[in-house]
Design a protein around this motif. Structure first.
Motif, PDB file in Angstrom:
ATOM      1  N   PHE A 146       4.843   2.488  16.430  1.00 16.11           N
ATOM      2  CA  PHE A 146       3.711   1.900  15.678  1.00 16.11           C
ATOM      3  C   PHE A 146       2.899   0.823  16.504  1.00 16.11           C
ATOM      4  N   LEU A 147       3.761   0.280  17.420  1.00 14.81           N
ATOM      5  CA  LEU A 147       3.143  -0.719  18.258  1.00 14.81           C
ATOM      6  C   LEU A 147       1.977   0.014  19.264  1.00 14.81           C
ATOM      7  N   LEU A 148       2.510   1.251  19.823  1.00 15.81           N
ATOM      8  CA  LEU A 148       1.495   2.054  20.498  1.00 15.81           C
ATOM      9  C   LEU A 148       0.176   2.389  19.813  1.00 15.81           C
TER      10      LEU A 148
ATOM     11  N   THR B 165       0.910  -1.259  -0.053  1.00 16.19           N
ATOM     12  CA  THR B 165      -0.033  -0.072   0.056  1.00 16.19           C
ATOM     13  C   THR B 165       0.983   1.230   0.028  1.00 16.19           C
ATOM     14  N   VAL B 166       2.043   1.265   0.775  1.00 16.20           N
ATOM     15  CA  VAL B 166       2.671   2.413   0.769  1.00 16.20           C
ATOM     16  C   VAL B 166       4.138   2.000   1.074  1.00 16.20           C
ATOM     17  N   VAL B 167       5.069   3.044   0.626  1.00 19.54           N
ATOM     18  CA  VAL B 167       6.636   2.683   0.721  1.00 19.54           C
ATOM     19  C   VAL B 167       6.921   4.046   1.249  1.00 19.54           C
ATOM     20  N   CYS B 168       7.871   4.005   2.449  1.00 20.99           N
ATOM     21  CA  CYS B 168       8.508   5.406   3.016  1.00 20.99           C
ATOM     22  C   CYS B 168       9.872   5.159   3.086  1.00 20.99           C
ATOM     23  N   ASP B 169      10.523   6.312   2.592  1.00 23.58           N
ATOM     24  CA  ASP B 169      11.983   6.605   2.809  1.00 23.58           C
ATOM     25  C   ASP B 169      12.395   8.029   2.515  1.00 23.58           C
TER      26      ASP B 169
ATOM     27  N   ASP C 287       3.214   9.471   8.251  1.00 24.27           N
ATOM     28  CA  ASP C 287       2.000   9.333   7.451  1.00 24.27           C
ATOM     29  C   ASP C 287       1.389   7.623   7.694  1.00 24.27           C
ATOM     30  N   LEU C 288       2.421   6.945   8.025  1.00 22.87           N
ATOM     31  CA  LEU C 288       1.875   5.420   8.098  1.00 22.87           C
ATOM     32  C   LEU C 288       1.097   5.251   9.281  1.00 22.87           C
TER      33      LEU C 288
ATOM     34  N   LYS D 191       1.506   3.594  -9.649  1.00 22.66           N
ATOM     35  CA  LYS D 191       0.664   4.812  -9.217  1.00 22.66           C
ATOM     36  C   LYS D 191       0.047   4.140  -8.326  1.00 22.66           C
ATOM     37  N   LYS D 192      -0.428   2.991  -8.041  1.00 23.98           N
ATOM     38  CA  LYS D 192      -1.212   2.169  -7.038  1.00 23.98           C
ATOM     39  C   LYS D 192      -0.601   2.405  -5.580  1.00 23.98           C
ATOM     40  N   ILE D 193       0.609   2.579  -5.643  1.00 24.43           N
ATOM     41  CA  ILE D 193       1.365   2.596  -4.232  1.00 24.43           C
ATOM     42  C   ILE D 193       1.760   3.952  -3.582  1.00 24.43           C
ATOM     43  N   ILE D 194       1.296   4.277  -2.617  1.00 22.53           N
ATOM     44  CA  ILE D 194       1.602   5.853  -1.899  1.00 22.53           C
ATOM     45  C   ILE D 194       3.045   5.724  -1.653  1.00 22.53           C
ATOM     46  N   LEU D 195       3.743   6.972  -2.016  1.00 23.23           N
ATOM     47  CA  LEU D 195       5.004   7.044  -1.556  1.00 23.23           C
ATOM     48  C   LEU D 195       5.186   8.393  -0.700  1.00 23.23           C
ATOM     49  N   THR D 196       6.064   8.263   0.260  1.00 27.01           N
ATOM     50  CA  THR D 196       6.188   9.209   1.248  1.00 27.01           C
ATOM     51  C   THR D 196       7.377   9.298   1.747  1.00 27.01           C
TER      52      THR D 196
END
Length: 290
Positions: free
Chosen positions: A79-81, A31-35, A54-55, A44-49
């Motif tokens: 993320f666990l929180l 769904t999303v890739v972050c770096d 944002d995640l 185009k279907k993958i959100i880039l941030t």
């Protein structure tokens, strides 16, 4: 088929491999890739941030953290929180106390927290495990080195980047913690000797070497069995002869490991092949001795 929505946090060397492996798994939707760096994807279907926060606002079934080791604890804790199931590349954290805190938090919130010890999902490792069953007076020699020309790793990086693979394997093979007999660091190279039940001797080097090498040699009943992690090959050396016992596609272990994690999301509960805290306990002792 309802696909699991997965986010990837970190798109460096290993993050890219994870991305490619996930693309081969039908039940997964990236769904999303972050770096922080520019992400070279044109899907185009993958959100880039470039902002991991944002995640924290997205509806995801799981998040894979493949960022630098020193960021694992802080990111995983946040993320666990927020209630996310996590796959964290090894090491889970860079101290025993941090790892324990994450594991306790995941348990308290009934979340899956998976540590990426990839060799535990390597088909050749299971072949070796069967060969070693009920064998005594074994000797193992490990070599996990990088080329001198590559970036020098600090003492802590060697411990938490290179050692986890082999400590996890020793726990998996023998079900007991390896006892540290000798350990020394010199010029970005750690030499160590371990013992299990006074019957199984393990020695090895981790860190800077003349070449990149990922081998474990098992001395079993006058035979040498060599596992080459780079080539994904298992060899038998006996009486001056050498033959390949088995080889596999080097991409398989990562795909199998990720599939194991994805299945845990479906089943709502994960059972790791060996407890991550046991690995972290040995790493903690190594760090204190060095």
């Amino acid at each position: 088929m309802v696909k699991l929505k997965i986010g990837i946090l970190g798109f460096g060397y290993w993050g890219k491999k994870i991305y490619q492996a996930l693309r081969r798994i039908p039940e997964c939707e990236i769904t999303v890739v972050c770096d922080k760096r520019k992400i070279p994807l044109d899907n185009k279907k993958i959100i880039l941030t470039d902002n991991y926060k944002d995640l924290l606002r997205m509806n995801l079934d799981g998040i894979i953290i493949a960022t630098p080791n020193e960021t694992h604890f802080s990111l995983a804790f946040q993320f666990l929180l927020k209630g996310y199931n996590l796959f964290v590349e090894k090491p889970l954290a860079t101290s025993f106390k941090e790892a324990e805190k994450l594991i306790n938090l995941a348990a308290k919130r009934n979340l899956n927290l998976f540590t990426g010890h990839i060799l535990l999902y390597h088909p050749l490792i299971d072949t070796i495990k069967k060969i070693l069953e009920n064998k005594k007076n074994l000797e193992l020699k490990i070599k996990r080195t990088n080329k001198v020309s590559q970036i020098n790793k600090s003492e802590k990086e060697i411990i938490y980047d290179l050692f986890p693979h082999d400590i996890a394997l020793l726990l998996y093979f023998f079900k007991k913690e390896p006892k540290i007999k000798e350990i020394a660091l010199e010029k970005s190279l750690v030499e160590a000797h371990f013992l299990i039940d006074n019957e199984i001797k393990i020695s090895g080097v981790w860190g800077k070497g003349t070449d990149k090498e990922r081998t474990i040699t098992f001395f079993v009943e006058n035979k040498k069995i060599v596992f080459d992690g780079l080539l994904s090959v298992l060899k038998l050396k006996e009486n001056g002869n050498e033959k390949i016992i088995k080889s596999i596609d080097y991409q398989l272990p990562l795909s199998w490991e990720l599939s194991y994690f994805l299945n845990s999301l479906k089943n709502k509960r994960i059972k790791e092949k060996i407890p991550t805290l046991k690995v972290m306990a040995v790493l903690d002792k190594i760090e204190k001795l060095l």
